[in-house]
Design an enzyme around this catalytic site. Structure first.
Site, mmCIF file in Angstrom:
data_model
loop_
_atom_site.group_PDB
_atom_site.id
_atom_site.type_symbol
_atom_site.label_atom_id
_atom_site.label_comp_id
_atom_site.label_asym_id
_atom_site.label_seq_id
_atom_site.Cartn_x
_atom_site.Cartn_y
_atom_site.Cartn_z
ATOM 1 N N SER A 102 -4.495 -6.097 -7.089
ATOM 2 C CA SER A 102 -3.898 -4.801 -6.809
ATOM 3 C C SER A 102 -4.700 -3.711 -7.522
ATOM 4 C CB SER A 102 -2.427 -4.801 -7.251
ATOM 5 O OG SER A 102 -1.752 -3.674 -6.720
ATOM 6 N N ASN A 103 -4.099 -2.565 -7.756
ATOM 7 C CA ASN A 103 -4.790 -1.463 -8.434
ATOM 8 C C ASN A 103 -3.765 -0.617 -9.181
ATOM 9 O OD1 ASN A 103 -3.854 0.781 -6.628
ATOM 10 N ND2 ASN A 103 -4.834 -0.557 -5.131
#
Ligand code: PMT
Length: 214
Positions: free
Chosen positions: A21-22
């Site tokens: 993810s981020n």
């Protein structure tokens, strides 16, 4: 007008407890949804996993996890949309294999094989018709060259160029320093603003572009 806004990160699962993810928190996208609703527009907000309450104003919220979920939700709601604003930080890649049960450390391959996710904006562009499409370009360093490239490559009307290497701008902060670049020749470097103020500028640009206030 009817706004469709994407927000937050996507998660691409390796197994039920691990994912790629981020750092997106959803704040920029929720600010756009809030600003559009406050201006009297109808808003659908498609969001990846975030810890934010839905802003007031009758916003319809759709929660998604992965890039493919986000694409499906946006495709479902695009027909009833005048303006699409893609603030989401979509994962460009996902693991080729997702395990159905938590992987044991000893059984894990130290190399994760990836495959590309769909480019959501480029996919939706095929059904754009008379709609207005706004994207963001998150870059470390001068965001303008890549923003101009993405404006054309993704068939956008406006791109919001975002230098995310600054500590007061981009991911997980309440302020943003952006430049609006339009296919119509708009070039508007904005000062450091709250994300709410940036959102109001984007909504105003869309209203002017479409020649209507609501
Ligand atoms: O959520 P916050 O913590 O408030 O942070 C806000 C933000 C930094 C996430 C936001 O301001 C921002 O810059 N969003 C865009 C992040 C991004 O993924 O940029 P990009 O340059 O990789 O993508 C360009 C555009 O294509 C974006 O509009 C993106 O939504 C879209 N995209 C990207 C990948 C993909 N597979 N499909 C897409 O449609």
């Amino acid at each position: 007008m009817r706004f469709l806004v994407s927000a937050g990160p996507t998660r691409e699962h390796i197994d039920p407890v691990r994912f790629l993810s981020n750092r997106s928190t959803g704040r920029m996208g929720f600010a756009v949804a809030a600003a559009a609703a406050a201006a009297g527009h109808t808003v659908t907000l498609v969001t990846g996993p975030v810890a934010l309450e839905t802003p007031p104003g009758g916003i319809r919220r759709v929660d998604v996890i992965s890039a493919r979920d986000m694409l499906a939700a946006l495709q479902e709601h695009l027909p009833e949309t005048d303006v699409l604003v893609m603030t989401a930080a979509v994962a460009d890649w996902r693991p080729r294999h997702t395990a159905g049960a938590k992987l044991k450390k000893a059984a894990m391959n130290p190399v994760i094989e990836l495959e590309p996710n769909p480019d959501i904006l480029a996919t939706l562009a095929q059904a754009k018709a008379g709609r207005t499409f706004v994207g963001f370009a998150a870059e470390t360093g001068d965001p303008l060259p890549e923003a101009r490239r993405k404006l054309i490559a993704k068939g956008l009307d406006l791109i919001v160029a975002n230098d995310v290497s600054r500590s007061d701008s981009g991911f997980a902060v309440d302020t943003n320093r952006v430049t609006l670049i339009g296919a119509d020749g708009t070039f508007a470097p904005l000062p450091l603003l709250t994300k709410h103020e940036v959102a109001c500028e984007i909504v105003k640009w869309c209203e002017t572009r479409r020649g209507t206030q609501t």
